[in-house]
Design a protein around this motif. Structure first.
Motif, PDB file in Angstrom:
ATOM      1  N   MET A 216      -6.630   5.634  35.730  1.00 26.27           N
ATOM      2  CA  MET A 216      -7.325   4.465  35.174  1.00 26.27           C
ATOM      3  C   MET A 216      -8.825   4.676  35.092  1.00 26.27           C
ATOM      4  SD  MET A 216      -5.259   1.373  37.045  1.00 26.27           S
ATOM      5  CE  MET A 216      -6.511   0.204  36.542  1.00 26.27           C
ATOM      6  N   ARG A 217      -9.368   5.557  35.948  1.00 23.65           N
ATOM      7  CA  ARG A 217     -10.818   5.786  35.938  1.00 23.65           C
ATOM      8  C   ARG A 217     -11.186   7.032  35.154  1.00 23.65           C
ATOM      9  NH1 ARG A 217     -13.671   2.725  39.607  1.00 23.65           N
ATOM     10  NH2 ARG A 217     -15.396   4.204  39.430  1.00 23.65           N
TER      11      ARG A 217
ATOM     12  N   SER B 199     -11.000   6.554  29.259  1.00 21.49           N
ATOM     13  CA  SER B 199     -10.676   5.132  29.201  1.00 21.49           C
ATOM     14  C   SER B 199     -11.906   4.277  28.962  1.00 21.49           C
ATOM     15  CB  SER B 199      -9.980   4.705  30.509  1.00 21.49           C
ATOM     16  OG  SER B 199     -10.876   4.852  31.605  1.00 21.49           O
ATOM     17  N   ALA B 200     -13.072   4.802  29.318  1.00 24.51           N
ATOM     18  CA  ALA B 200     -14.305   4.039  29.108  1.00 24.51           C
ATOM     19  C   ALA B 200     -14.667   3.947  27.637  1.00 24.51           C
ATOM     20  CB  ALA B 200     -15.457   4.671  29.889  1.00 24.51           C
ATOM     21  N   HIS B 201     -14.098   4.871  26.814  1.00 25.54           N
ATOM     22  CA  HIS B 201     -14.444   4.892  25.397  1.00 25.54           C
ATOM     23  C   HIS B 201     -13.370   4.237  24.526  1.00 25.54           C
ATOM     24  CE1 HIS B 201     -17.820   7.550  26.187  1.00 25.54           C
ATOM     25  NE2 HIS B 201     -17.017   8.274  26.932  1.00 25.54           N
ATOM     26  N   GLU B 202     -12.235   3.917  25.161  1.00 26.49           N
ATOM     27  CA  GLU B 202     -11.147   3.367  24.355  1.00 26.49           C
ATOM     28  C   GLU B 202     -11.572   2.030  23.754  1.00 26.49           C
ATOM     29  OE1 GLU B 202      -7.728   3.136  26.821  1.00 26.49           O
ATOM     30  OE2 GLU B 202      -7.463   5.302  26.957  1.00 26.49           O
TER      31      GLU B 202
ATOM     32  N   LEU C  26      -3.128  15.342  33.389  1.00 23.98           N
ATOM     33  CA  LEU C  26      -3.596  13.991  33.673  1.00 23.98           C
ATOM     34  C   LEU C  26      -2.441  13.079  34.088  1.00 23.98           C
ATOM     35  CD1 LEU C  26      -6.056  12.104  33.674  1.00 23.98           C
ATOM     36  CD2 LEU C  26      -5.556  11.585  31.285  1.00 23.98           C
ATOM     37  N   GLY C  27      -1.293  13.233  33.441  1.00 30.40           N
ATOM     38  CA  GLY C  27      -0.153  12.373  33.752  1.00 30.40           C
ATOM     39  C   GLY C  27       0.457  12.611  35.115  1.00 30.40           C
TER      40      GLY C  27
ATOM     41  N   ALA D  77     -14.271  11.555  38.310  1.00 32.52           N
ATOM     42  CA  ALA D  77     -14.690  10.174  38.067  1.00 32.52           C
ATOM     43  C   ALA D  77     -14.138   9.203  39.098  1.00 32.52           C
ATOM     44  CB  ALA D  77     -14.229   9.737  36.664  1.00 32.52           C
ATOM     45  N   TYR D  78     -13.170   9.630  39.892  1.00 33.22           N
ATOM     46  CA  TYR D  78     -12.509   8.729  40.846  1.00 33.22           C
ATOM     47  C   TYR D  78     -13.446   8.388  42.003  1.00 33.22           C
ATOM     48  CZ  TYR D  78      -8.863   6.960  43.972  1.00 33.22           C
ATOM     49  OH  TYR D  78      -8.100   6.186  44.810  1.00 33.22           O
TER      50      TYR D  78
END
Length: 571
Positions: free
Chosen positions: A499-500, A504-507, A490-491, A462-463
């Motif tokens: 961030m991308r 995060s788009a669904h949060e 991920l971390g 997604a980046y």
């Protein structure tokens, strides 16, 4: 005097009586002189090269009048590897040295040189085999193996199919003698090896072999494959143009389209200058190297790269065209050849040509038009035969309109333009690149590849990748350095990538758009399977359009269908 000449008849060493050596200078019988038959007619060196046999040429038997007062005996030196004549050892002097046994003397000297070469080659071969055994992992005895030294010679072969050997022209053994791969240059050795391979063999693994800190050879490992055709149900994947895996990694249609143009340009000699456009970090120089490798004329000739953004305005002319001794303050005492002369017969890559000062551009245009250069401080023209590959990350049309780039030069170098797509437009190529750099860096560190979690791969896909392939490579290298474990979650990724992440788009939103609950996040494999199924439905099972919609090649699509057990008939 005893002289040694190379395979072109040029003298490279001479020893013996000082007076005789001095007299030899009068007839150019000295280091640097050329003594082939087409230059000086019958003589011990040139005739030995021509006939491939020891010869004795005495006094008036010489063709040229100026050397009839000399006697010479020459014997050819053959490469023990393939029997090719690589030089001549010659005994020359005034006629009073004439003895029938002189020819036996030079023949014995030539045989001694050949024995020394054979010993050296055998030692090099054993050391390359030892380097392969000690440095290569995951090699199976059923795999094919060919070891090539730095001169392009196949010094070892095992399990390489006969049909693959024949693609080299019966390389490994031919008429009882060894043979060599297409000539390889010492510059960019690994690139030259890979691009010299036939197209349908370029899927092999190319492993560098180091001796004393230098790359002195490569191992070509051909994994055993039961069938080269990939089938899904009743569909057989057609063979398509295979790109050189050691140069350009990717299977997206946008990238393959650019590669196809580069290959076609490389294979024609009609295009002498072209322009490669693309953002910083997309790999424009790799396309220049691909064009060089595909050229039948220049593939074995020089590839010279110059970054125009790394040169001061004052030194531009000297770097491009060269200079004579004392041409300007700080000039080399011996003079210097410019990159055009260095690239003669091959390819000159001018990176970031948009950075070239506008007052230098007319001189570049003149060289491209007239095919000659004049060194600074020298009026003598020097003909050059160079294919220019210019590259830029700027919009040169806008630079022309702004007066920062000459319009006539722009049209001269942009006869053919190749746009290299940014990584964000290449679909799943980022996954292929991650795998490539992951394995390459692991092999370099004698370690193991990292394993990426599905969440980490989702985030990487997604980046936006503003730094393109260079940024991705640096990220993988940084992960290899910083992580103490072999797993990437991920971390472990930089904040700008996390961030991308798709999650995060669904949060803060629900499946029907109401805030407060999160929609389910699919795993990487589930999302990939669902995307393929959706595309099959949308395109009514037409695999060509499905591959185009997904931004992958047909062979990749076939592999994915087989991996997930998807059949076109499911719709």
């Amino acid at each position: 005097m005893l002289v040694l000449a190379d395979g072109e008849g040029i003298l490279i060493d001479a020893i013996g009586d000082k007076q005789t050596i001095f007299d030899g200078m009068d007839i150019h019988l000295g280091i640097g002189g050329k003594w082939t038959e087409d230059v000086v007619g019958t003589n011990g060196i040139g005739t030995a090269l021509w006939t491939g046999e020891p010869v004795f040429v005495h006094a008036a038997e010489h063709f040229c009048a100026g050397i009839k007062s000399w006697t010479c005996a020459g014997a050819p030196i053959r490469d023990p590897f393939d029997g090719k004549i690589i030089g001549v050892v010659d005994l020359s002097g005034h006629p009073d040295i004439f003895r029938p046994h002189n020819i036996a003397l030079v023949t014995a000297a030539a045989r001694e040189i050949e024995r020394a070469l054979a010993d050296s080659q055998n030692e090099e071969r054993m050391r390359l085999l030892e380097a392969f055994i000690s440095s290569t992992r995951n090699y199976r005895s059923s795999d094919g193996l060919m070891i090539v030294d730095r001169h392009g010679r196949a010094v070892y072969s095992n399990n390489v199919p006969l049909k693959d050997k024949k693609r080299f022209g019966d390389t490994v053994r031919q008429d009882g003698r060894n043979c060599r791969l297409p000539e390889l240059s010492s510059s960019g050795f690994l690139d030259s090896v890979a691009t010299s391979l036939p197209r349908d063999m370029q899927s092999c693994n190319v492993c560098p072999l180091e001796l004393d800190g230098d790359v002195r050879g490569v191992a070509l490992v051909f994994p055993k494959i039961e069938s080269r055709a990939v089938s899904v149900g009743n569909v057989t994947a057609p063979q398509r143009l295979q790109t050189d895996r050691s140069l350009i990694i990717g299977e997206s249609e946008a990238l393959l389209s650019a590669i196809d143009v580069a290959c076609r340009v490389g294979e024609t000699e009609d295009v002498t200058s072209l322009l490669i456009e693309g953002e910083t970090g997309v790999g424009k120089e790799l396309f220049a190297r691909l064009i060089h490798a595909r050229s039948q004329k220049s593939a074995s000739n020089p590839f010279i790269a110059l970054n125009c953004g790394a040169i001061t305005k004052e030194l531009f002319g000297s770097e491009l065209f060269g200079h004579t001794a004392g041409a300007f303050t700080g000039a080399s005492r011996e003079g210097k050849a410019g990159v055009f002369e260095l690239a003669n017969g091959g390819v000159l890559s001018l990176d970031e040509i948009g950075e070239m000062p506008i007052d230098i551009q007319p001189f570049l245009l003149r060289v491209l038009e007239e095919r000659v250069v004049h060194r600074l401080g020298d009026s003598r023209p020097r003909p050059v035969d160079v294919r220019l590959v210019a590259s830029t990350n700027r919009d040169l049309k806008r630079e022309v309109d702004a007066g920062r780039f000459r319009r006539d030069l722009f049209y001269r170098i942009s006869t053919v333009s190749i746009h290299v797509p940014p990584l964000r437009e290449r679909g799943a190529d980022s996954v292929l690149l991650i795998e490539h750099f992951n394995r390459k860096i692991a092999a370099k560190k004698n370690g193991f590849p990292l394993h990426f979690s599905n969440e980490a791969l989702d985030a990487l896909l997604a980046y936006h990748w503003p730094g393109n392939v260079r940024e991705l490579r640096n990220l993988v290298e940084r992960l290899h350095i910083l992580l103490n474990r072999g797993f990437v979650d991920l971390g472990d990724l930089p904040p700008e990538i996390v961030m991308r992440h798709p999650a995060s788009a669904h949060e803060g939103s629900t499946s029907d758009g109401a805030p407060g609950s999160a929609s389910p996040v699919l795993s990487f494999e589930d999302a990939e399977r669902q995307a393929i199924q959706n595309a099959l439905i949308a395109e009514h099972g037409n695999l060509s359009r499905v591959a185009l919609r997904l931004g992958v090649s047909r062979p990749t699509l076939y592999r994915k269908l087989e991996k997930f057990g998807i059949r076109r008939g499911f719709i």
